[in-house]
Write a protein that holds these residues in place. Sequence first.
Motif, mmCIF file in Angstrom:
data_model
loop_
_atom_site.group_PDB
_atom_site.id
_atom_site.type_symbol
_atom_site.label_atom_id
_atom_site.label_comp_id
_atom_site.label_asym_id
_atom_site.label_seq_id
_atom_site.Cartn_x
_atom_site.Cartn_y
_atom_site.Cartn_z
ATOM 1 N N GLN A 142 0.814 -1.208 0.000
ATOM 2 C CA GLN A 142 0.000 0.000 0.000
ATOM 3 C C GLN A 142 0.852 1.265 0.000
ATOM 4 N N ASP A 177 -9.215 1.296 -3.857
ATOM 5 C CA ASP A 177 -8.099 1.273 -2.909
ATOM 6 C C ASP A 177 -6.807 0.846 -3.582
ATOM 7 N N ASP A 178 -6.939 -0.119 -4.504
ATOM 8 C CA ASP A 178 -5.742 -0.591 -5.200
ATOM 9 C C ASP A 178 -5.184 0.493 -6.118
ATOM 10 N N THR A 218 -5.484 3.625 -5.644
ATOM 11 C CA THR A 218 -4.855 4.614 -4.773
ATOM 12 C C THR A 218 -3.485 4.118 -4.322
#
Length: 615
Positions: A473, A501-502, A504
């Motif tokens: 992340q 989310d990925d 980001t």
Amino acid sequence: MNNDLIHLLPDSVANQIAAGEVIQRPASVVKELIENSVDAGATKIHLFLTDSGRTNIQVIDDGKGMSETDARMSFERHATSKISDPSDLFALHTFGFRGEALASIAAVAQVELRTRRHEDELGTVLHIAGSRVEKQEPDMCAPGTNFQVKNLFFNVPARRKFLKSNQTELSNILTEVERIALVNPEIEFVVKNNEVELMHLQRSGIRQRIQQMFGKKVGQELLPIEVETTIITIKGYVGVPESARKKGAHTFFFINGRYMRHPYFHKAVMEAYSQLIPPTEQIPYFLYLTTDPTRIDVNIHPTKTEIKFEDEQAIWQILMASVRETLGRSHATPSIDFDLADCPDIPVHLSSTAAPQLPKPTVDNTYNPFAEHKPSYNRPSENWEQLFKRNLQMPQALPPDEDSLDNIPQCETTIPPLFNHSEEPSQPSFGDCCQCNGRYIITTFKGQLMIIDQHRAHVRVLHDQYIHQLQNQRSASQGLLFPEMLQLSVTQSVVLEELLDDFTALGFDLSNLGGGSYSIQGIPAGIEGLNPTDLVRSMLDNAIERGSVLKEDVHGALALAMARSAAIVVGQVLSPEEMHTLVNDLLGSSAPAYTPDGKKVYHLIDEMALNNLLG
Ligand code: ADP
Ligand code: MG
């Protein structure tokens, strides 16, 4: 005692086996039910889902409805109102004809059917589960048909276990709806999942329907086509050359009102664009073919979308010629009597797709994870479209590769520096490197001659790097001075929401503006030369193609799409240090021999083979 071994399977078991063929996932139920509604003459079809169809699939139509007896009969295997004699099989005008769908659905789910014919005062409601009719009684329902399919595979746990994530099932469902909605613009469609409206398509014409589904931009970039011959009628739209893109173009063939896949005809369309768009790109098309049903064979597997034609080659020619003519009429392509003095030259169409040069905001370099103590390659100076233009001007270039961008001779490109894998640099186990044809790096490895494809090597290295970033992340975003707008189809936006989310984590900064519009405000640092909208689209399409949202799969797809776009291209001259770093990183990567999509990265020739070669 009876010693005979063979006995007939009870209907419920036989139906369950047959169901395996027709009903594989919630999307198959949706397809069968909606097709039935279309066949029943509906003008409005509502699809309500709970949990992407796992818990509940409801299809409500205002079609002709069924009588009490027909409602009961409709669940019998081979019960159909659509054909009655063998010759009908060769002249199909409806979607259904096998009379298998409802029997199959009822074998593996709990079904409630409410239906009333317009001429009847009272309708009927029927409950059936695992092929067993539980009750049937009169019902005050609205005219039309209302199917509710609950707990699909409730009695086949093995099948239920194999359902994919909700997002995947939902995107499969939307794909089925898209295919039906595109041929039936006169029918209103509403799709909701867990009370959230995903689609509301008003009655319209074909072009408006395309626009409602895929956005204004797609709709505006279409040219109409209409051809009538004795063997086939072709109507519909093809994209202008500017609408070409590498992945995810909306390409649809329909035959006599049903969706079909036809790779051979697809080639005919692409052939018509051969001089206008790069060979690796596709244009959108929506082509509606009509032919005498006796000339095609649809009596194939119910879940297959391929169709056999009697006059395949002739249709290929007609298709190619008519698309070409459409392009010619729209001045998209030169023709023999094309008056060059009055018209802009053709490459204008290609160069007009070029994105404006992106601004280069200053960034804090310490914030850039790509720049970890590695020599950087040549700095960027051009964007991809310009590279492609160059390629066109040098047709004698290099041997063809599956990726035309690979074939660019001697030019500078944007590439991010390599990622530093190991903290301590490992001792090189390979010799000095030299470059051949701007494409291969030649070195020695454990006493063997090693020939490395530089682009593929870099794809492998970058892919590992992006995967690493996703898992950790780590985001390093570079803001865009001018945010880019992105218009997505419903399916693409559903997938994007799931993967936000990925994205980001990779360094994208995306905002949902509603209605399938997004703005891209930031992109991963190090890929400044790439077109952000194309990149996001191709990453989404990659993920959709995988048809899965297992985290690893998606990470793989996202990382691969980005690595492919960002990797150094053929023709890029590398310094000895750069080659050294690349080979070093390759050998330290997770699987140096192959790219993540299975292409060979290098070839080794040992001494014996060399001796043999030289005699
Ligand atoms: P097929 O569509 O191949 O005939 P199905 O099992 O899908 O087989 O449906 C069986 C029959 O039930 C159809 O032939 C039709 O007569 C009837 N039927 C199914 N769905 C509807 C509907 N929505 N409205 C009216 N009749 C329907
Ligand atoms: Mg049917």
